[in-house]
Scaffold this motif. Structure first.
Motif, PDB file in Angstrom:
ATOM      1  N   GLN A 252       0.814  -1.206   0.000  1.00 47.99           N
ATOM      2  CA  GLN A 252       0.000   0.000   0.000  1.00 47.99           C
ATOM      3  C   GLN A 252       0.850   1.260   0.000  1.00 47.99           C
ATOM      4  O   GLN A 252       0.514   2.230  -0.644  1.00 47.99           O
ATOM      5  CB  GLN A 252      -0.924  -0.013   1.228  1.00 47.99           C
ATOM      6  CG  GLN A 252      -2.190   0.757   1.063  1.00 47.99           C
ATOM      7  CD  GLN A 252      -3.193   0.087   0.123  1.00 47.99           C
ATOM      8  OE1 GLN A 252      -2.946  -0.932  -0.506  1.00 47.99           O
ATOM      9  NE2 GLN A 252      -4.352   0.668   0.027  1.00 47.99           N
TER      10      GLN A 252
ATOM     11  N   ASP B 160       1.997   2.513  -3.514  1.00 50.39           N
ATOM     12  CA  ASP B 160       0.998   2.910  -4.496  1.00 50.39           C
ATOM     13  C   ASP B 160       1.186   4.364  -4.875  1.00 50.39           C
ATOM     14  O   ASP B 160       1.499   5.205  -4.045  1.00 50.39           O
ATOM     15  CB  ASP B 160      -0.423   2.740  -3.939  1.00 50.39           C
ATOM     16  CG  ASP B 160      -0.851   1.287  -3.892  1.00 50.39           C
ATOM     17  OD1 ASP B 160      -0.168   0.451  -4.517  1.00 50.39           O
ATOM     18  OD2 ASP B 160      -1.849   1.005  -3.224  1.00 50.39           O
TER      19      ASP B 160
ATOM     20  N   THR C  10      -1.818   7.749  -9.143  1.00 55.38           N
ATOM     21  CA  THR C  10      -2.487   7.395 -10.382  1.00 55.38           C
ATOM     22  C   THR C  10      -3.164   6.033 -10.309  1.00 55.38           C
ATOM     23  O   THR C  10      -3.975   5.709 -11.155  1.00 55.38           O
ATOM     24  CB  THR C  10      -1.486   7.391 -11.549  1.00 55.38           C
ATOM     25  OG1 THR C  10      -0.456   6.447 -11.269  1.00 55.38           O
ATOM     26  CG2 THR C  10      -0.885   8.765 -11.761  1.00 55.38           C
ATOM     27  N   GLU C  11      -2.831   5.233  -9.306  1.00 53.86           N
ATOM     28  CA  GLU C  11      -3.451   3.919  -9.171  1.00 53.86           C
ATOM     29  C   GLU C  11      -4.770   4.028  -8.420  1.00 53.86           C
ATOM     30  O   GLU C  11      -4.986   4.929  -7.628  1.00 53.86           O
ATOM     31  CB  GLU C  11      -2.510   2.964  -8.429  1.00 53.86           C
ATOM     32  CG  GLU C  11      -1.293   2.607  -9.244  1.00 53.86           C
ATOM     33  CD  GLU C  11      -0.498   1.521  -8.576  1.00 53.86           C
ATOM     34  OE1 GLU C  11      -1.041   0.425  -8.378  1.00 53.86           O
ATOM     35  OE2 GLU C  11       0.660   1.788  -8.247  1.00 53.86           O
ATOM     36  N   ASP C  12      -5.648   3.086  -8.665  1.00 53.46           N
ATOM     37  CA  ASP C  12      -6.940   3.031  -8.001  1.00 53.46           C
ATOM     38  C   ASP C  12      -6.723   2.747  -6.519  1.00 53.46           C
ATOM     39  O   ASP C  12      -6.180   1.705  -6.161  1.00 53.46           O
ATOM     40  CB  ASP C  12      -7.781   1.934  -8.640  1.00 53.46           C
ATOM     41  CG  ASP C  12      -9.171   1.814  -8.050  1.00 53.46           C
ATOM     42  OD1 ASP C  12      -9.460   2.479  -7.037  1.00 53.46           O
ATOM     43  OD2 ASP C  12      -9.967   1.045  -8.608  1.00 53.46           O
ATOM     44  N   PRO C  13      -7.143   3.655  -5.627  1.00 55.66           N
ATOM     45  CA  PRO C  13      -6.925   3.439  -4.195  1.00 55.66           C
ATOM     46  C   PRO C  13      -7.690   2.240  -3.641  1.00 55.66           C
ATOM     47  O   PRO C  13      -7.371   1.734  -2.579  1.00 55.66           O
ATOM     48  CB  PRO C  13      -7.396   4.739  -3.553  1.00 55.66           C
ATOM     49  CG  PRO C  13      -8.314   5.350  -4.542  1.00 55.66           C
ATOM     50  CD  PRO C  13      -7.848   4.885  -5.902  1.00 55.66           C
ATOM     51  N   LEU C  14      -8.717   1.785  -4.365  1.00 57.71           N
ATOM     52  CA  LEU C  14      -9.488   0.638  -3.901  1.00 57.71           C
ATOM     53  C   LEU C  14      -8.908  -0.676  -4.405  1.00 57.71           C
ATOM     54  O   LEU C  14      -9.367  -1.746  -4.011  1.00 57.71           O
ATOM     55  CB  LEU C  14     -10.944   0.761  -4.354  1.00 57.71           C
ATOM     56  CG  LEU C  14     -11.683   1.996  -3.836  1.00 57.71           C
ATOM     57  CD1 LEU C  14     -13.101   2.046  -4.391  1.00 57.71           C
ATOM     58  CD2 LEU C  14     -11.713   2.001  -2.320  1.00 57.71           C
ATOM     59  N   ARG C  15      -7.912  -0.576  -5.263  1.00 59.42           N
ATOM     60  CA  ARG C  15      -7.271  -1.782  -5.798  1.00 59.42           C
ATOM     61  C   ARG C  15      -6.531  -2.491  -4.675  1.00 59.42           C
ATOM     62  O   ARG C  15      -5.790  -1.882  -3.923  1.00 59.42           O
ATOM     63  CB  ARG C  15      -6.288  -1.389  -6.896  1.00 59.42           C
ATOM     64  CG  ARG C  15      -5.595  -2.573  -7.518  1.00 59.42           C
ATOM     65  CD  ARG C  15      -4.705  -2.140  -8.652  1.00 59.42           C
ATOM     66  NE  ARG C  15      -3.920  -3.277  -9.065  1.00 59.42           N
ATOM     67  CZ  ARG C  15      -2.631  -3.252  -9.268  1.00 59.42           C
ATOM     68  NH1 ARG C  15      -1.957  -2.132  -9.130  1.00 59.42           N
ATOM     69  NH2 ARG C  15      -1.989  -4.333  -9.628  1.00 59.42           N
TER      70      ARG C  15
ATOM     71  N   THR D 150      -3.764  -4.629  -2.646  1.00 56.78           N
ATOM     72  CA  THR D 150      -2.310  -4.709  -2.757  1.00 56.78           C
ATOM     73  C   THR D 150      -1.920  -6.104  -3.232  1.00 56.78           C
ATOM     74  O   THR D 150      -2.715  -7.045  -3.165  1.00 56.78           O
ATOM     75  CB  THR D 150      -1.633  -4.443  -1.399  1.00 56.78           C
ATOM     76  OG1 THR D 150      -2.021  -5.476  -0.499  1.00 56.78           O
ATOM     77  CG2 THR D 150      -2.011  -3.083  -0.827  1.00 56.78           C
TER      78      THR D 150
END
Length: 81
Positions: free
Chosen positions: A10, A13, A16-21, A23
């Motif tokens: 986490q 990250d 630009t990455e989806d925070p809900l994606r 780890t």
């Protein structure tokens, strides 16, 4: 999966990455749980290879006795289920 690439966490990250994606660690936890659920259906040669590989994962700190701990975990799960 590239074994030479460290596992993303986490903290690494980017914005630009989806925070809900999830780890990589979370994905690997699910993969490990799935492997445990079908462990007895895997050929013995595959089980042996996985246990051997668990002691040598690039990018992760080795766990002394990892193979023995994995076997103990599998036996505990077998008794429970």
């Amino acid at each position: 999966m590239n074994a030479d690439r460290p596992i993303r966490d986490q903290a690494s990250d980017t914005a630009t990455e989806d925070p809900l994606r999830p780890t990589d660690e979370q994905i690997l936890q699910h993969l490990g749980a799935a492997a445990m659920l079908c462990w007895n259906e895997l050929p013995f040669s595959s089980q042996t290879r996985i246990l051997s590989q668990a002691n040598d994962v690039i990018g992760l700190t080795p766990i002394p006795g990892a193979r023995a701990e994995i076997v103990r975990l599998m036996l505990r799960r077998e008794r429970m289920g």
